[in-house]
Motif scaffolding. Sequence first.
Motif, PDB file in Angstrom:
ATOM      1  N   LYS A  42       0.829  -1.207   0.000  1.00  0.00           N
ATOM      2  CA  LYS A  42       0.000   0.000   0.000  1.00  0.00           C
ATOM      3  C   LYS A  42       0.865   1.260   0.000  1.00  0.00           C
ATOM      4  O   LYS A  42       0.784   2.110   0.894  1.00  0.00           O
ATOM      5  N   ALA A  43       1.682   1.370  -1.030  1.00  0.00           N
ATOM      6  CA  ALA A  43       2.722   2.413  -1.060  1.00  0.00           C
ATOM      7  C   ALA A  43       2.139   3.742  -1.537  1.00  0.00           C
ATOM      8  O   ALA A  43       2.308   4.149  -2.687  1.00  0.00           O
ATOM      9  N   GLN A  44       1.476   4.435  -0.620  1.00  0.00           N
ATOM     10  CA  GLN A  44       0.864   5.731  -0.924  1.00  0.00           C
ATOM     11  C   GLN A  44       1.930   6.741  -1.329  1.00  0.00           C
ATOM     12  O   GLN A  44       2.943   6.898  -0.636  1.00  0.00           O
ATOM     13  N   SER A  96       2.729   5.397  -7.789  1.00  0.00           N
ATOM     14  CA  SER A  96       1.515   4.751  -7.313  1.00  0.00           C
ATOM     15  C   SER A  96       0.295   5.612  -7.618  1.00  0.00           C
ATOM     16  O   SER A  96       0.378   6.843  -7.630  1.00  0.00           O
ATOM     17  N   ASP A  97      -0.829   4.974  -7.873  1.00  0.00           N
ATOM     18  CA  ASP A  97      -2.077   5.698  -8.062  1.00  0.00           C
ATOM     19  C   ASP A  97      -2.476   6.397  -6.756  1.00  0.00           C
ATOM     20  O   ASP A  97      -2.385   5.811  -5.679  1.00  0.00           O
ATOM     21  N   GLU A  98      -2.910   7.641  -6.853  1.00  0.00           N
ATOM     22  CA  GLU A  98      -3.227   8.412  -5.641  1.00  0.00           C
ATOM     23  C   GLU A  98      -4.397   7.816  -4.866  1.00  0.00           C
ATOM     24  O   GLU A  98      -4.391   7.785  -3.636  1.00  0.00           O
ATOM     25  N   ASN A 100      -5.718   4.644  -5.324  1.00  0.00           N
ATOM     26  CA  ASN A 100      -5.627   3.189  -5.165  1.00  0.00           C
ATOM     27  C   ASN A 100      -4.166   2.777  -5.207  1.00  0.00           C
ATOM     28  O   ASN A 100      -3.691   2.178  -6.175  1.00  0.00           O
ATOM     29  N   PRO A 101      -3.393   3.094  -4.163  1.00  0.00           N
ATOM     30  CA  PRO A 101      -1.947   2.885  -4.196  1.00  0.00           C
ATOM     31  C   PRO A 101      -1.568   1.418  -4.379  1.00  0.00           C
ATOM     32  O   PRO A 101      -2.204   0.523  -3.840  1.00  0.00           O
ATOM     33  N   TRP A 102      -0.537   1.223  -5.149  1.00  0.00           N
ATOM     34  CA  TRP A 102      -0.131  -0.148  -5.451  1.00  0.00           C
ATOM     35  C   TRP A 102       0.654  -0.804  -4.316  1.00  0.00           C
ATOM     36  O   TRP A 102       1.239  -0.143  -3.466  1.00  0.00           O
ATOM     37  N   THR A 103       0.636  -2.131  -4.330  1.00  0.00           N
ATOM     38  CA  THR A 103       1.508  -2.962  -3.510  1.00  0.00           C
ATOM     39  C   THR A 103       2.471  -3.643  -4.461  1.00  0.00           C
ATOM     40  O   THR A 103       2.045  -4.281  -5.428  1.00  0.00           O
ATOM     41  N   LEU A 104       3.767  -3.488  -4.185  1.00  0.00           N
ATOM     42  CA  LEU A 104       4.795  -3.927  -5.130  1.00  0.00           C
ATOM     43  C   LEU A 104       5.760  -4.927  -4.520  1.00  0.00           C
ATOM     44  O   LEU A 104       6.175  -4.797  -3.356  1.00  0.00           O
TER      45      LEU A 104
END
Length: 288
Positions: A42-44, A96-98, A100-104
């Motif tokens: 959840k990399a905001q 990352s999407d503002e 819907n932040p991605w998990t990488l």
Amino acid sequence: MLIPDGFPGQRMLVLPRPRAREFLQQEGSLRLVVTDCGYFPKAQSHGRRRIAPIPQAVVLACVDGAGWCETEAGRFDVERGQVVILPPGMPHSYGSDEDNPWTLWWFHVAGPEVAAFLRVADITAATPVRHPRDLYPIVSLMAEVLAWMERDSTTTSLLAASGAAWHALTLLAAERSQPGQREDVIASAVDYLRAHMADRISVPDLAAMASLSASHFSALFRKQMGYPVLQYQTMLRMGRARELLDTTGSTVSAIAAEVGYPDALYFTRQFKKTHGITPREYRDQHKG
């Protein structure tokens, strides 16, 4: 503002650059080294803008959320289940999407063969996003990379990490399709060719099943698989023929018919053209 790291629950490892250079010079290093790797949940606001190119390829697997990447070819959206591969030596950005932040899962790799490998795999600044049919094996390998890198920087650990990274790259290279392409059509065509190896199948037949023109289907197949349709079909047939020659006592004529060649002489010519020897010579060489 883009944040490069510092996310709750993250895991991250950076290999000292002198150690990376030392490892690449060691015999048996695979000429590949993992220089950085990690897991960002959840990399905001995560992201990087690299105007000055870096010598590593960057691989980012989005297992949740969404994001984007930019190269000299433009901006590309990244969705859950997709993987970004950014070639070395080129400016790039990603984030990352503002909402819907991605998990990488991610790693960086360097080595003298990396750039050439990516070019051969058609992973370029214009095609940086892959959508694997099955992301699990790739993520499993990326987790393995991180586990070995977290262990220590001994040669044994770096070899294991490099091997896992190389395996992940080869799986991604095998995914010839890009988001928005008809990858489902080509995958279905390949499955059909495998299931009907002995049948006489034409390119127009396959194209009609896909509701595409023969020329469009042929171009799409060659781009994604790296070979024309009929050449790929011959590869499948020859692979099955080798298996039957190695594992059965069937006659050459019976094997020819089983893999789609009712004319045994034509089959023999095709086999010799592919392997440099006849089916009987192949069987004699592989006895015992």
